[in-house]
Design a protein around this motif. Structure first.
Motif, short mmCIF file in Angstrom:
data_model
loop_
_atom_site.label_atom_id
_atom_site.label_comp_id
_atom_site.label_asym_id
_atom_site.label_seq_id
_atom_site.Cartn_x
_atom_site.Cartn_y
_atom_site.Cartn_z
N UNK A 39 2.48 -6.11 13.63
CA UNK A 39 1.94 -7.29 14.13
C UNK A 39 0.71 -7.81 13.27
N UNK A 40 -0.04 -7.11 12.64
CA UNK A 40 -1.09 -7.57 12.04
C UNK A 40 -0.62 -8.20 10.55
N UNK A 41 0.29 -7.49 9.83
CA UNK A 41 0.99 -8.04 8.76
C UNK A 41 1.90 -9.09 8.78
N UNK A 42 2.60 -9.24 10.13
CA UNK A 42 3.95 -9.90 10.35
C UNK A 42 5.09 -9.47 9.56
N UNK A 46 0.99 -1.14 0.15
CA UNK A 46 -0.20 -0.21 -0.09
C UNK A 46 0.88 1.27 0.19
N UNK A 47 1.04 2.01 -1.02
CA UNK A 47 1.86 3.17 -1.25
C UNK A 47 0.99 4.57 -1.21
N UNK A 48 1.72 5.61 -0.35
CA UNK A 48 0.93 6.61 -0.45
C UNK A 48 1.44 7.73 -1.02
N UNK A 49 0.58 8.65 -1.67
CA UNK A 49 1.04 9.89 -2.51
C UNK A 49 2.07 10.86 -1.60
N UNK A 50 1.95 10.99 -0.51
CA UNK A 50 2.74 11.77 0.42
C UNK A 50 2.95 11.02 1.75
N UNK A 51 3.93 10.87 2.24
CA UNK A 51 4.32 10.17 3.47
C UNK A 51 3.23 10.44 4.63
N UNK A 68 -7.87 -4.59 8.33
CA UNK A 68 -7.50 -3.94 9.74
C UNK A 68 -6.44 -2.95 9.29
N UNK A 69 -5.56 -3.04 8.41
CA UNK A 69 -4.58 -1.83 8.20
C UNK A 69 -5.35 -0.72 7.75
N UNK A 93 3.35 3.60 17.98
CA UNK A 93 2.15 2.13 18.54
C UNK A 93 1.38 1.78 17.22
N UNK A 94 1.04 2.73 16.27
CA UNK A 94 0.26 2.36 15.27
C UNK A 94 1.20 1.42 14.13
N UNK A 95 2.38 1.98 13.96
CA UNK A 95 3.48 1.31 13.10
C UNK A 95 3.40 -0.25 13.54
#
Length: 590
Positions: free
Chosen positions: A327-330, A309-314, A406-407, A320-322
């Motif tokens: 953890x969700x993607x492994x 999943x790529x963002x146009x702007x970072x 989830x992401x 904690x979110x990262x």
């Protein structure tokens, strides 16, 4: 050379000898037209001829009148204008060739000279041109697939938007940057197709006929999903702020875009098991029965690639979110550089709001709202402690479609929080006038909560609002006052409702001060009734420079603010801003 008025142009030209304008009009080709024009003025400097031509072209075109000299001249200038503005097929070909080589691609031209092929080992783009350089058609063919017409690429080339066209060529090339031979690269593309089918199936699970785009963006399992078309990759719009929704309603016919992410595949140094066919079982059965097939050897393959999943702007994201996403993607998100989260949010906001670079070291910002004193916000950026640190995330890798919902929810949560903090940031960090100011300090807490400190509108003690963003759809607020200070006539529930409606700290603070103004007015009325001869009430003032120096930490400031009574009743705050002043005022009167 002085140019006479339009009605006198033809006699003026004919008196100078050479071929008359009537002769020019009888020219049978563009080359003959330009040659006759050159011969007519070969004794004159070319700059003078250009002046005359541009003068004629600058006049508005009128419908020629029969047998009128100026009508013939206008017809002549129209032909000259078309000639000067004509697009050359040769120049278009040169531009496409240069652009393609910059992207590491090969260019071939058909024997007829009207078709251009931009090729790589895994795909090619066919561009059909008219003889004058106009784009007729654009087709894209992936490895061992039939070419398909790409309307998006046609429009870009017709608008001469070569930068956007080049970006699509670059994205197509990057999609195949997978280590290995052409068969391995083709498997990566096959895996991307399987992922796209699963994501599209997810988007249909809770979609109804009356579901609008905004609701789907904010609540859809995978947001508002737009499938890949031609050269444009699949994208997911997962958050849109109330301000953006309101802006779209005001500008009919325009569609304001929220925060998006692009779905693609990228090559990696290590092998990962990716599905080669869709995994969702019976996607129409309903949300509760969403079941995925097992990732067996028949349905998957170890590839040196990952979905991304790529963002146009970072996107500024907290540590904690990262960690929650990882953890969700492994899978670890590489290339992250930790920094104070608020510093990243300020940096990202300034980059988005300002056309020119501003110093990101600023922590004081001035925000103007209608019917309210100007606000001054001090952003306490915190430190790089683990609970306050973050990083700019440009892409999120994953290997299974079940991770995406989830992401998306984590991203919504983070962007909602960022939206509140960024509402306190503006390109103005200097007070340009001597207008009245209200001072606030924004102080980060753990995870996704923060406090806004301000001086009580009636007393001289500090007050504080704690805003806790539980999720992108749930916010809790708590107002803390000195026990001896009068109420601000704003309950925690009221503040939370305003936050959810506007997602703007300045608008929330305006609502608080408007409600407090009513309390202050009632208090002053009672005091006047108790005193037969009330003394003039002294106005509280402050020196802004000394106030700024005193802002050293949360809860330690001694703030004094000029406070003028405001008789405007406010029971429910809208999400208007200075740009949307008219609509905001109308909503408050309802």
């Amino acid at each position: 050379m002085s140019v006479p008025p339009s009605p006198q142009l033809i006699p003026h030209l004919e008196n100078r000898g050479g071929v008359s304008c009537h002769g020019v009009l009888r020219a049978i080709s563009t080359n003959a037209l330009m040659e006759q024009l050159r011969l007519k003025y070969q004794q004159r400097p070319w700059t003078e001829t250009l002046k005359l031509v541009y003068f004629c072209m600058g006049n508005p075109h009128r419908k020629p009148v029969s047998n009128a000299p100026d009508g013939l001249l206008l017809s002549c200038t129209e032909k000259i204008e078309r000639t000067l503005n004509a697009k050359s097929m040769f120049s278009v070909m040169n531009t496409l060739e240069l652009l393609s080589r910059q992207k590491g691609l090969t260019v071939h031209v058909s024997p007829s000279g009207t078709a251009c092929y931009i090729t790589s080992m895994m795909f090619y783009v066919e561009i059909q041109l008219e003889k004058d350089g106009d784009v007729m058609d654009v087709k894209l063919a992936h490895f061992e697939e039939a070419p398909v017409v790409c309307d998006d690429l046609v429009q870009l080339l017709r608008m001469k938007n070569y930068d956007a066209f080049g970006k699509i060529l670059e994205d197509l090339s990057n999609m195949y940057q997978i280590p290995g031979n052409s068969e391995m690269k083709a498997k990566g593309y096959l895996a991307l197709q399987a992922l796209e089918k699963d994501l599209y199936s997810m988007s249909l699970l809770d979609r109804t006929q009356d579901l609008n785009r905004v609701t789907e963006v904010l609540n859809g399992k995978v947001g508002h999903l737009v499938p890949r078309t031609g050269g444009t990759p699949m994208n997911i719009e997962f958050y849109i702020s109330p301000y953006q929704v309101l802006e779209a309603e005001l500008n009919h016919g325009s569609q304001v875009c929220g925060t998006k992410t692009v779905v693609t595949v990228e090559g990696m140094d290590t092998l990962h098991k990716l599905p080669l066919s869709p995994l969702i079982v019976d996607p129409q059965a309903g949300e509760d029965s969403l079941v995925f097939l097992q990732l067996t050897d028949e349905l998957s393959m170890d590839l040196p690639a990952l979905f991304v999943l790529k963002f146009h702007q970072p996107v500024p994201m907290s540590s904690s979110s990262i960690e929650e996403i990882q953890r969700l993607t492994g899978i670890q998100i590489s290339g992250l550089k930790l920094a104070p989260l608020y510093e990243l949010i300020v940096q990202s906001t300034l980059k988005e709001k300002c056309s020119e670079d501003l110093s990101t070291n600023k922590s004081c910002f001035f925000v103007s709202l209608p019917d309210c004193p100007k606000h001054c916000y001090f952003i306490n950026k915190g430190s790089e402690k683990s609970d306050l640190a973050g990083a700019l995330v440009s892409k999120i890798p994953f290997s299974h479609p079940k991770c995406v919902p989830g992401v998306i929810e984590i991203l919504r949560h983070q962007v909602a929080y960022n939206t509140l903090i960024s509402s306190c940031v503006s390109e103005k960090h200097i007070n340009e006038d001597d207008s009245e100011l209200l001072y606030f300090e924004v102080v980060p807490h753990k995870n996704t909560s923060f406090s806004v400190f301000f001086l009580h509108p009636v007393k001289e003690n500090l007050a504080c609002v704690v805003i806790d963003v539980i999720s992108s759809r749930e916010v809790q607020c708590h107002l803390h006052l000195n026990p001896q200070d009068p109420t601000l006539n704003s309950s925690d529930d009221f503040i939370a409702r305003v936050v959810k409606r506007c997602m703007s700290v300045p608008v929330v603070m305006r609502a608080l001060f408007r409600n407090a103004a009513k309390v202050k007015a009632d208090s002053e009325t009672q005091d006047m009734n108790m005193e037969q001869q009330p003394e003039p009430q002294s106005e509280q003032t402050t020196d802004s420079s000394s106030l700024k120096e005193s802002l050293s930490g949360a809860g330690q400031q001694d703030w004094v603010v000029t406070d003028k009574p405001n008789n405007t009743d406010s029971t429910e705050e809208d999400f208007s801003t200075a740009k949307l002043e008219t609509l905001g005022d109308n909503m408050e009167k309802e």
